[in-house]
Design a protein around this motif. Structure first.
Motif, PDB file in Angstrom:
ATOM      1  N   GLU A  18       0.844  -1.191   0.000  1.00  0.00           N
ATOM      2  CA  GLU A  18       0.000   0.000   0.000  1.00  0.00           C
ATOM      3  C   GLU A  18       0.882   1.245   0.000  1.00  0.00           C
ATOM      4  OE1 GLU A  18      -3.554   0.516   2.750  1.00  0.00           O
ATOM      5  OE2 GLU A  18      -2.149   1.948   3.658  1.00  0.00           O
ATOM      6  N   VAL A  19       0.419   2.243  -0.725  1.00  0.00           N
ATOM      7  CA  VAL A  19       1.152   3.507  -0.798  1.00  0.00           C
ATOM      8  C   VAL A  19       0.181   4.655  -0.547  1.00  0.00           C
ATOM      9  CG1 VAL A  19       2.124   5.086  -2.520  1.00  0.00           C
ATOM     10  CG2 VAL A  19       3.032   2.796  -2.316  1.00  0.00           C
ATOM     11  N   ILE A  20       0.631   5.634   0.217  1.00  0.00           N
ATOM     12  CA  ILE A  20      -0.158   6.859   0.404  1.00  0.00           C
ATOM     13  C   ILE A  20       0.677   8.038  -0.037  1.00  0.00           C
ATOM     14  CG2 ILE A  20      -1.312   8.378   2.054  1.00  0.00           C
ATOM     15  CD1 ILE A  20      -1.876   5.940   3.776  1.00  0.00           C
ATOM     16  N   LEU A  21       0.138   8.783  -0.976  1.00  0.00           N
ATOM     17  CA  LEU A  21       0.779  10.008  -1.447  1.00  0.00           C
ATOM     18  C   LEU A  21       0.023  11.191  -0.855  1.00  0.00           C
ATOM     19  CD1 LEU A  21       1.261   9.024  -5.200  1.00  0.00           C
ATOM     20  CD2 LEU A  21       2.832   8.681  -3.296  1.00  0.00           C
ATOM     21  N   ARG A  22       0.789  12.146  -0.362  1.00  0.00           N
ATOM     22  CA  ARG A  22       0.169  13.264   0.355  1.00  0.00           C
ATOM     23  C   ARG A  22       0.323  14.578  -0.389  1.00  0.00           C
ATOM     24  NH1 ARG A  22       1.610   9.606   4.214  1.00  0.00           N
ATOM     25  NH2 ARG A  22       0.036   9.265   5.828  1.00  0.00           N
ATOM     26  N   CYS A  23      -0.652  15.424  -0.204  1.00  0.00           N
ATOM     27  CA  CYS A  23      -0.679  16.710  -0.890  1.00  0.00           C
ATOM     28  C   CYS A  23      -1.270  17.743   0.066  1.00  0.00           C
ATOM     29  CB  CYS A  23      -1.550  16.580  -2.142  1.00  0.00           C
ATOM     30  SG  CYS A  23      -1.953  18.135  -2.976  1.00  0.00           S
ATOM     31  N   SER A  73      -6.634  20.029   5.570  1.00  0.00           N
ATOM     32  CA  SER A  73      -5.513  20.637   4.855  1.00  0.00           C
ATOM     33  C   SER A  73      -4.846  19.635   3.916  1.00  0.00           C
ATOM     34  CB  SER A  73      -4.486  21.237   5.813  1.00  0.00           C
ATOM     35  OG  SER A  73      -3.924  20.239   6.623  1.00  0.00           O
ATOM     36  N   ASN A  74      -4.736  18.386   4.336  1.00  0.00           N
ATOM     37  CA  ASN A  74      -4.118  17.380   3.491  1.00  0.00           C
ATOM     38  C   ASN A  74      -5.132  16.741   2.543  1.00  0.00           C
ATOM     39  OD1 ASN A  74      -1.207  16.871   4.484  1.00  0.00           O
ATOM     40  ND2 ASN A  74      -2.411  17.067   6.359  1.00  0.00           N
ATOM     41  N   PHE A  75      -4.622  16.307   1.400  1.00  0.00           N
ATOM     42  CA  PHE A  75      -5.433  15.581   0.430  1.00  0.00           C
ATOM     43  C   PHE A  75      -4.590  14.396   0.006  1.00  0.00           C
ATOM     44  CE2 PHE A  75      -8.528  14.648  -2.570  1.00  0.00           C
ATOM     45  CZ  PHE A  75      -8.105  14.753  -3.884  1.00  0.00           C
ATOM     46  N   THR A  76      -5.068  13.180   0.284  1.00  0.00           N
ATOM     47  CA  THR A  76      -4.216  12.011   0.067  1.00  0.00           C
ATOM     48  C   THR A  76      -4.767  11.102  -1.021  1.00  0.00           C
ATOM     49  OG1 THR A  76      -5.351  10.719   1.758  1.00  0.00           O
ATOM     50  CG2 THR A  76      -3.449  12.024   2.475  1.00  0.00           C
TER      51      THR A  76
END
Lengths: 113, 117
Positions: A18-23, A73-76
């Motif tokens: 699993e991978v989580i990319l954060r923005c 604030s974060n969008f993942t």
């Protein structure tokens, strides 16, 4: 000047992980997007998000993908079980009015081995 | 299925001359078109847009022309400068510019513009 920030800049993972990319989008923007660009190919739309829900998604955005705005604030972007073909540069973007004038982050490069 | 096509992978132009980047589309539902510029290791940056109700939009050195009957648009940069060297993406949307929507953009494959001194 406000900007969209993404982390990590590069992630290497094993297939099936699993991978989580954060923005972090620009603070007063209301529309959020994920795009990806496989090496040598065009930038492809994945998903758009507005008012705490997905407003549009492409065929690429299957059940392995999910997005979340956990804290205002974060969008993942989460990929549950990565495949080799998920290797790409993933761009987060945001916009104030959903007009298409998107502000992109610098991208997160995902390499699946 | 390429709904947005940029048939020139690269274009080389002398500094000071006009750069013309072309883009064709097949989806007649597209009504909003944008050009993005991308440097290596950076995300795309919005340049200029045009709604289908117009045939021209100008912003400084950048002008976008839209020919709806031919489903063709072009980006003119004049005069071209060394800092213009980048990959230029044409993009299109069905959502228009009325806001309230969050339609995804369909991008072309990009044209690598090289400005020679």
């Amino acid at each position: 000047e406000p900007e969209v920030t993404q982390t990590p800049s590069h992630q290497v993972t094993q297939m099936g992980q699993e991978v989580i990319l954060r923005c972090v989008p620009i603070s007063n923007h209301l529309y959020f997007y994920w795009y990806r660009q496989i090496l040598g190919q065009k930038v492809e739309f994945l998903v758009s998000f507005y008012n705490n829900e997905i407003s549009e998604k492409s065929e690429i955005f299957d059940d392995q993908f999910s997005v979340e705005r956990p804290d205002g604030s974060n969008f993942t972007l989460k990929i549950r079980s990565t495949k080799l073909e998920d290797s790409a540069m993933y761009f987060c973007a945001s916009s104030e009015e959903g007009t298409g004038e998107l502000f992109f982050g610098e991208g997160s490069r995902l390499t699946v081995l | 299925d390429q709904q947005v096509k940029q048939n020139s992978p690269s274009l080389s132009v002398q500094e000071g001359r006009i750069s013309i980047l072309n883009c064709d589309y097949t989806n007649s539902m597209f009504d909003y078109f944008l050009w993005y510029k991308k440097y290596p290791a950076e995300g795309p940056t919005f340049l200029i847009s045009i709604s289908s109700i117009k045939d021209k939009n100008e912003d400084g050195r950048f002008t976008v022309f839209l020919n709806k009957s031919a489903k063709h648009l072009s980006l003119h940069i004049v005069p071209s400068q060394p800092g213009d060297s980048a990959v230029y993406f044409c993009a299109a949307s069905e959502g228009g510019d009325s806001g309230g929507g969050a339609d995804g953009l369909t991008f072309g494959k990009g044209t690598h513009l090289i400005i020679q001194p």
